[in-house]
Design an enzyme around this catalytic site. Structure first.
Site, mmCIF file in Angstrom:
data_model
loop_
_atom_site.group_PDB
_atom_site.id
_atom_site.type_symbol
_atom_site.label_atom_id
_atom_site.label_comp_id
_atom_site.label_asym_id
_atom_site.label_seq_id
_atom_site.Cartn_x
_atom_site.Cartn_y
_atom_site.Cartn_z
ATOM 1 C CE1 TYR A 1 13.136 26.072 10.689
ATOM 2 C CE2 TYR A 1 12.405 25.291 8.551
ATOM 3 C CZ TYR A 1 12.678 26.327 9.415
ATOM 4 O OH TYR A 1 12.489 27.629 9.010
ATOM 5 N NE ARG B 1 14.167 28.622 1.596
ATOM 6 C CZ ARG B 1 13.278 29.625 1.505
ATOM 7 N NH1 ARG B 1 13.360 30.655 2.320
ATOM 8 N NH2 ARG B 1 12.307 29.578 0.617
ATOM 9 C CG HIS C 1 19.522 31.547 8.009
ATOM 10 N ND1 HIS C 1 18.381 31.033 7.442
ATOM 11 C CD2 HIS C 1 19.988 32.468 7.121
ATOM 12 C CE1 HIS C 1 18.170 31.619 6.280
ATOM 13 N NE2 HIS C 1 19.133 32.490 6.060
ATOM 14 C CE LYS D 1 17.713 26.642 12.908
ATOM 15 N NZ LYS D 1 18.856 27.093 13.690
ATOM 16 C CD GLN E 1 8.137 28.550 15.764
ATOM 17 O OE1 GLN E 1 8.165 29.208 16.788
ATOM 18 N NE2 GLN E 1 8.539 29.031 14.605
ATOM 19 C CG ASP E 2 6.728 20.778 14.286
ATOM 20 O OD1 ASP E 2 7.620 20.786 15.135
ATOM 21 O OD2 ASP E 2 6.044 19.770 14.038
ATOM 22 C CG ASN E 3 9.435 26.792 11.839
ATOM 23 O OD1 ASN E 3 8.415 27.303 12.265
ATOM 24 N ND2 ASN E 3 10.596 26.920 12.448
ATOM 25 C CE LYS F 1 16.827 36.095 6.030
ATOM 26 N NZ LYS F 1 15.958 35.944 7.168
ATOM 27 C CG ASP F 2 20.217 33.892 3.147
ATOM 28 O OD1 ASP F 2 20.262 34.304 4.321
ATOM 29 O OD2 ASP F 2 19.486 32.931 2.805
ATOM 30 N NE ARG G 1 -1.398 -1.473 3.711
ATOM 31 C CZ ARG G 1 -1.515 -1.268 5.015
ATOM 32 N NH1 ARG G 1 -2.640 -0.799 5.511
ATOM 33 N NH2 ARG G 1 -0.522 -1.535 5.831
ATOM 34 C CG HIS H 1 20.494 24.810 9.350
ATOM 35 N ND1 HIS H 1 19.275 25.184 8.830
ATOM 36 C CD2 HIS H 1 20.705 23.536 8.955
ATOM 37 C CE1 HIS H 1 18.761 24.167 8.158
ATOM 38 N NE2 HIS H 1 19.620 23.151 8.220
#
Length: 183
Positions: free
Chosen positions: A133, A61, A64, A73, A49-51, A171-172, A26, A120
């Site tokens: 994450y 990305r 950070h 994380k 928190q979950d993102n 910003k990056d 399945r 990260h």
């Protein structure tokens, strides 16, 4: 231990986590997080928190970091694949400024735990990727900082194909080199 395999990385604190997958005709079932299994593996973090984000091929990305409210994380990919990187920024660490990278994909179902004190980032290798994450502290506006993704002193070996254009946020594009950080 439960339904996960934990592989410690050469940089202390980092861990690649492989959950056990139960396939059948399945499809499959996988337990993506179990606090008891994590604690048995020596990973006693508490997530608040979950993102989730979606990015296109070539999006990079990062790198950070948080200034006053660091986040641990637990990251994974639910569609596509990325090259995920952590850079050790812990003061006094014998691996300060060193990096570790791992490919995460919907197919390999690997997860990567990055504790507090690391920068990260990730590069999307597939046409699109959905990235999930869990974090150990809430988002605090104004607390984010970063390091250049291509800082030569760190020397991350990003797997960038010749035909890939790197896509960075404004910003990056403007983070400092690691050697320029004054904290």
């Amino acid at each position: 231990m439960g339904q996960i395999k934990v592989t410690r990385c050469e940089i202390e604190g980092l861990a690649v986590i492989e959950p056990k997958v139960f396939p059948d005709e399945r499809g499959y079932f996988v337990e993506t997080y179990n606090q008891r299994d994590m604690e048995e593996a020596g990973l006693g973090m508490v997530f608040v928190q979950d993102n989730q984000s979606m990015s296109k091929r070539g999006v990079l990305r990062g790198l950070h970091r948080q200034l006053n409210f660091p986040q641990g994380k637990l990251v994974r990919v639910i569609r596509g694949n990325v090259f995920d990187v952590a850079v050790d920024l812990r003061k006094g660490s014998k691996t300060y400024g060193k990096w570790f990278g791992v490919e995460l994909s919907a197919e390999n179902m690997k997860q990567f735990y990055i504790p507090e004190g690391f920068a990260h980032g990730f590069l999307v290798l597939s046409e699109e990727a959905e990235f999930c994450y869990k974090v150990t502290d809430f988002y605090h506006p104004g607390d984010e900082a970063g390091i250049m993704w291509n800082d030569p002193d760190i020397g991350i070996d990003w797997p960038i194909p010749e035909d890939m254009e790197i896509i960075l946020s404004e910003k990056d594009q403007n983070w400092s080199k690691l050697s320029e950080i004054k904290e």
